[in-house]
Write a protein that holds these residues in place. Structure first.
Motif, PDB file in Angstrom:
ATOM      1  N   ASP A  39      -9.942 -16.091  -7.723  1.00 15.22           N
ATOM      2  CA  ASP A  39     -10.562 -17.014  -6.772  1.00 15.22           C
ATOM      3  C   ASP A  39     -10.845 -16.366  -5.418  1.00 15.22           C
ATOM      4  O   ASP A  39     -11.128 -17.051  -4.440  1.00 15.22           O
ATOM      5  N   GLY A  40     -10.795 -15.019  -5.358  1.00 18.34           N
ATOM      6  CA  GLY A  40     -11.215 -14.287  -4.167  1.00 18.34           C
ATOM      7  C   GLY A  40     -10.159 -14.069  -3.099  1.00 18.34           C
ATOM      8  O   GLY A  40     -10.468 -13.540  -2.030  1.00 18.34           O
ATOM      9  N   LYS A  41      -8.926 -14.433  -3.362  1.00 16.66           N
ATOM     10  CA  LYS A  41      -7.864 -14.244  -2.371  1.00 16.66           C
ATOM     11  C   LYS A  41      -7.347 -12.805  -2.444  1.00 16.66           C
ATOM     12  O   LYS A  41      -7.331 -12.198  -3.502  1.00 16.66           O
ATOM     13  N   PRO A  42      -6.916 -12.259  -1.299  1.00 18.93           N
ATOM     14  CA  PRO A  42      -6.429 -10.878  -1.303  1.00 18.93           C
ATOM     15  C   PRO A  42      -5.137 -10.735  -2.094  1.00 18.93           C
ATOM     16  O   PRO A  42      -4.345 -11.671  -2.204  1.00 18.93           O
ATOM     17  N   CYS A  43      -4.953  -9.547  -2.645  1.00 18.68           N
ATOM     18  CA  CYS A  43      -3.721  -9.206  -3.372  1.00 18.68           C
ATOM     19  C   CYS A  43      -2.939  -8.199  -2.533  1.00 18.68           C
ATOM     20  O   CYS A  43      -3.521  -7.298  -1.918  1.00 18.68           O
ATOM     21  N   PHE A  44      -1.630  -8.345  -2.538  1.00 17.85           N
ATOM     22  CA  PHE A  44      -0.756  -7.453  -1.785  1.00 17.85           C
ATOM     23  C   PHE A  44       0.314  -6.886  -2.709  1.00 17.85           C
ATOM     24  O   PHE A  44       0.693  -7.517  -3.696  1.00 17.85           O
ATOM     25  N   LEU A  45       0.792  -5.702  -2.355  1.00 20.36           N
ATOM     26  CA  LEU A  45       1.894  -5.061  -3.063  1.00 20.36           C
ATOM     27  C   LEU A  45       2.984  -4.785  -2.039  1.00 20.36           C
ATOM     28  O   LEU A  45       2.704  -4.264  -0.959  1.00 20.36           O
ATOM     29  N   THR A  46       4.212  -5.134  -2.370  1.00 21.34           N
ATOM     30  CA  THR A  46       5.360  -4.786  -1.554  1.00 21.34           C
ATOM     31  C   THR A  46       6.171  -3.763  -2.329  1.00 21.34           C
ATOM     32  O   THR A  46       6.614  -4.038  -3.446  1.00 21.34           O
ATOM     33  N   SER A  47       6.303  -2.570  -1.736  1.00 15.00           N
ATOM     34  CA  SER A  47       6.990  -1.495  -2.446  1.00 15.00           C
ATOM     35  C   SER A  47       7.506  -0.462  -1.456  1.00 15.00           C
ATOM     36  O   SER A  47       6.898  -0.228  -0.412  1.00 15.00           O
ATOM     37  N   ASP A  48       8.633   0.137  -1.803  1.00 13.64           N
ATOM     38  CA  ASP A  48       9.157   1.261  -1.034  1.00 13.64           C
ATOM     39  C   ASP A  48       8.658   2.590  -1.581  1.00 13.64           C
ATOM     40  O   ASP A  48       8.841   3.624  -0.961  1.00 13.64           O
ATOM     41  N   ASP A  49       8.012   2.548  -2.750  1.00  7.98           N
ATOM     42  CA  ASP A  49       7.622   3.764  -3.459  1.00  7.98           C
ATOM     43  C   ASP A  49       6.114   3.993  -3.345  1.00  7.98           C
ATOM     44  O   ASP A  49       5.327   3.365  -4.051  1.00  7.98           O
ATOM     45  N   ALA A  50       5.709   4.910  -2.460  1.00 11.38           N
ATOM     46  CA  ALA A  50       4.285   5.220  -2.284  1.00 11.38           C
ATOM     47  C   ALA A  50       3.691   5.852  -3.541  1.00 11.38           C
ATOM     48  O   ALA A  50       2.471   5.870  -3.705  1.00 11.38           O
ATOM     49  N   ASP A  51       4.538   6.363  -4.428  1.00 14.95           N
ATOM     50  CA  ASP A  51       4.073   6.993  -5.665  1.00 14.95           C
ATOM     51  C   ASP A  51       4.209   6.080  -6.878  1.00 14.95           C
ATOM     52  O   ASP A  51       4.148   6.550  -8.014  1.00 14.95           O
TER      53      ASP A  51
END
Length: 116
Positions: free
Chosen positions: A16-28
């Motif tokens: 529906d066009g809403k942004p997605c976010f990721l929460t993580s401590d691991d850049a890899d």
């Protein structure tokens, strides 16, 4: 940064066009790597589209339908590029206050020299 890690705006949206976010401590992490890859593809496609736009705009025989299609794709590419810029900007470290002050003073000194 949150208590549970860095929050990253991802280069895709929900259905529906809403942004997605990721929460993580691991850049890899796997999702971070996928997001990095998609961002690279989006930027490369935008660059290719820009080259195509230059060619099409130079062609005096381009039809309104061709130009409309080009503008629609350019709008999508600009939206992608702005999302990538926002995501990457959000992940930049905050400037160190002590390190920022000498640069500000240097700019002020240079500005006062040019005012003379």
């Amino acid at each position: 940064m949150t208590a549970s890690g860095m929050v990253r705006l991802l280069p895709w949206a929900t259905p529906d066009g809403k942004p997605c976010f990721l929460t993580s401590d691991d850049a890899d992490s796997y999702v971070n790597k996928v997001a990095d890859n998609i961002e690279s593809i989006q930027l490369a496609m935008g660059s290719d589209l820009l080259d195509h736009a230059a060619d099409l705009l130079a062609d005096r025989k381009a039809t309104p339908d061709q130009l409309h299609f080009l503008l629609a794709r350019m709008t999508e590419a600009l939206s992608d590029a702005l999302r990538v810029a926002e995501s990457r900007g959000d992940r930049l470290p905050e400037p160190d206050e002590e390190r920022a002050l000498p640069n500000d003073r240097e700019r002020e000194n240079n500005a006062s020299l040019t005012d003379r």
